[in-house]
Design a protein around this motif. Structure first.
Motif, short mmCIF file in Angstrom:
data_model
loop_
_atom_site.label_atom_id
_atom_site.label_comp_id
_atom_site.label_asym_id
_atom_site.label_seq_id
_atom_site.Cartn_x
_atom_site.Cartn_y
_atom_site.Cartn_z
N MET A 1 -85.66 -0.39 5.65
CA MET A 1 -85.07 0.83 6.18
C MET A 1 -85.96 1.45 7.25
N TYR A 2 -87.27 1.32 7.09
CA TYR A 2 -88.17 1.83 8.13
C TYR A 2 -87.98 1.06 9.43
N LEU A 3 -87.84 -0.26 9.34
CA LEU A 3 -87.63 -1.06 10.54
C LEU A 3 -86.30 -0.72 11.21
N LEU A 4 -85.26 -0.50 10.41
CA LEU A 4 -83.97 -0.10 10.99
C LEU A 4 -84.07 1.28 11.63
N ALA A 5 -84.76 2.22 10.96
CA ALA A 5 -84.89 3.56 11.51
C ALA A 5 -85.71 3.55 12.80
N SER A 6 -86.71 2.68 12.87
CA SER A 6 -87.50 2.61 14.10
C SER A 6 -86.70 2.04 15.24
N LYS A 7 -85.74 1.15 14.94
CA LYS A 7 -84.90 0.58 15.98
C LYS A 7 -84.01 1.63 16.64
N VAL A 8 -83.52 2.57 15.83
CA VAL A 8 -82.60 3.58 16.35
C VAL A 8 -83.32 4.90 16.64
N GLY A 9 -84.63 4.95 16.45
CA GLY A 9 -85.38 6.14 16.80
C GLY A 9 -85.27 7.29 15.82
N LEU A 10 -85.13 6.99 14.53
CA LEU A 10 -85.00 8.05 13.52
C LEU A 10 -86.27 8.26 12.71
N VAL A 11 -87.31 7.49 12.98
CA VAL A 11 -88.56 7.64 12.22
C VAL A 11 -89.15 9.02 12.48
N ASN A 12 -89.68 9.63 11.41
CA ASN A 12 -90.30 10.95 11.47
C ASN A 12 -89.29 12.03 11.88
N THR A 13 -88.05 11.89 11.37
CA THR A 13 -87.02 12.89 11.56
C THR A 13 -86.36 13.20 10.21
N PHE A 14 -85.60 14.27 10.18
CA PHE A 14 -84.86 14.64 8.97
C PHE A 14 -83.91 13.54 8.56
N TRP A 15 -83.27 12.88 9.52
CA TRP A 15 -82.25 11.87 9.22
C TRP A 15 -82.84 10.62 8.60
N ALA A 16 -84.11 10.36 8.81
CA ALA A 16 -84.73 9.16 8.24
C ALA A 16 -84.75 9.21 6.72
N VAL A 17 -84.79 10.39 6.14
CA VAL A 17 -84.75 10.55 4.69
C VAL A 17 -83.35 10.88 4.20
N PHE A 18 -82.57 11.59 5.01
CA PHE A 18 -81.26 12.05 4.58
C PHE A 18 -80.24 10.92 4.55
N VAL A 19 -80.17 10.10 5.60
CA VAL A 19 -79.13 9.07 5.69
C VAL A 19 -79.23 8.04 4.56
N PRO A 20 -80.42 7.48 4.22
CA PRO A 20 -80.47 6.53 3.10
C PRO A 20 -80.06 7.13 1.76
N SER A 21 -80.18 8.43 1.60
CA SER A 21 -79.82 9.06 0.33
C SER A 21 -78.32 9.14 0.11
N LEU A 22 -77.52 8.82 1.13
CA LEU A 22 -76.06 8.86 0.99
C LEU A 22 -75.51 7.62 0.30
N VAL A 23 -76.35 6.62 0.07
CA VAL A 23 -75.91 5.34 -0.51
C VAL A 23 -76.50 5.20 -1.90
N ASN A 24 -75.62 4.92 -2.88
CA ASN A 24 -76.06 4.72 -4.25
C ASN A 24 -75.10 3.74 -4.93
N PRO A 25 -75.44 2.45 -5.03
CA PRO A 25 -74.52 1.48 -5.64
C PRO A 25 -74.15 1.82 -7.09
N PHE A 26 -75.12 2.33 -7.85
CA PHE A 26 -74.81 2.69 -9.22
C PHE A 26 -73.81 3.84 -9.28
N GLY A 27 -73.88 4.76 -8.30
CA GLY A 27 -72.90 5.85 -8.25
C GLY A 27 -71.50 5.34 -7.99
N VAL A 28 -71.35 4.29 -7.18
CA VAL A 28 -70.04 3.70 -6.94
C VAL A 28 -69.48 3.10 -8.23
N TYR A 29 -70.32 2.37 -8.95
CA TYR A 29 -69.89 1.82 -10.24
C TYR A 29 -69.49 2.92 -11.21
#
Length: 304
Positions: free
Chosen positions: A152-180
């Motif tokens: 996720m750090y490598l993906l965030a660095s590709k799109v320029g989200l490292v060291n931003t609010f979105w770098a922590v917020f966007v991954p928190s929107l995904v939870n496979p166990f929550g879908v189940y």
């Protein structure tokens, strides 16, 4: 002596067998009620001991903490510790606190909505490859979040989200166990007859989900919200990898940064302990405030 016929012998009362000597009146062994209650009390005290230590340690100053006098009832300095906590590093602790509330509150709310939508789609609709796709989602439960931090750090660095609010917020929107979990709740709380009746009345799929499906599965929504809120609030490794600006730190990472300074600056000890006590307050409030939705869900399931 009269001889009884076979039917009469069957109807006649049979004599009770004589108990073996030494075993008359003995009941099977079972632990006494006092012993069971005593064991439960000991386990409860053992569970609450860390919380009790935190409550008393948060009111101690640096000499008491370093001297091991944390459980003594004397010498409380909670007011002074709170004042020092608010003044330390220009009040950055409460800035971390606000960051954690934003990360956990908004992230858990968005994640719960996404999971309920996905679970509703998996349960209600039929499409090609549905079970294979759901199996792929379940595979995501087996992958630990720490193993995903570097990708996720490598993906965030590709799109320029490292060291931003979105770098922590966007991954928190995904939870496979929550879908189940959301699919399980949809299977138990959303009858197909009700959805079919809404379609017959002319309601579209979005209107049916928003007005009927989402409201009926609200206990599942609250459950996923609480699980994700707790996970994001306690999340440490992902912010450690993504963030370098201390103003974006959550409470967990901020207290860790203070704890690393306690060897050179022992005055940070009371700040870390008092900050840890305040950090558990939102979790307790969230569970107490939302537990009624679980009770309502259990009642709805019992009368369905």
């Amino acid at each position: 002596m009269k001889t009884l016929s076979p039917p009469e012998r069957a109807a006649a009362p049979q004599p009770r067998p004589t108990p073996a000597p030494g075993r008359a009146g003995r009941r099977p062994w079972s632990p006494s009620k006092a012993a069971v209650n005593g064991a439960l009390v000991l386990f409860t005290l053992y569970t609450l001991l860390p919380l009790g230590w935190l409550l008393t340690a948060a009111a101690k100053n640096t000499p008491d903490l370093l001297g091991g006098n944390t459980l003594t009832p004397a010498d409380f300095h909670l007011g002074q510790n709170l004042h020092d906590l608010a003044a330390a590093d220009a009040g950055i602790y409460f800035h971390w606190y606000l960051n954690s509330l934003l990360y956990a509150g908004l992230g858990a709310l968005g994640c719960a909505f996404v999971c309920v939508c996905a679970g509703y789609a998996f349960e209600v609709y039929g499409f090609r490859g549905k079970e294979k796709l759901f199996g792929l989602v379940l595979l995501g439960v087996l992958v630990p979040t720490t193993a995903l931090a570097l990708p996720m750090y490598l993906l965030a660095s590709k799109v320029g989200l490292v060291n931003t609010f979105w770098a922590v917020f966007v991954p928190s929107l995904v939870n496979p166990f929550g879908v189940y979990l959301a699919r399980v709740f949809c299977a138990g709380y959303v009858p197909g007859e009700v959805l079919e009746a809404a379609r017959v009345d002319g309601a579209g799929e979005l209107r049916t989900f928003w007005s009927i499906g989402l409201r009926m599965v609200m206990p599942g929504f609250v459950t996923v919200f609480l699980f994700q809120f707790t996970a994001i609030w306690n999340n440490f490794f992902l912010p450690l990898v993504m963030l370098s600006d201390s103003k974006l730190f959550p409470v967990s990472l901020g207290l860790y940064s203070w704890n690393t300074q306690t060897r050179s600056e022992p005055s940070y000890y009371p700040l870390v302990v008092t900050g840890s006590l305040l950090a558990i307050v939102p979790l307790v409030v969230a569970f107490i405030a939302l537990q009624r939705h679980w009770k309502a869900g259990l009642t709805a399931g019992s009368i369905k």
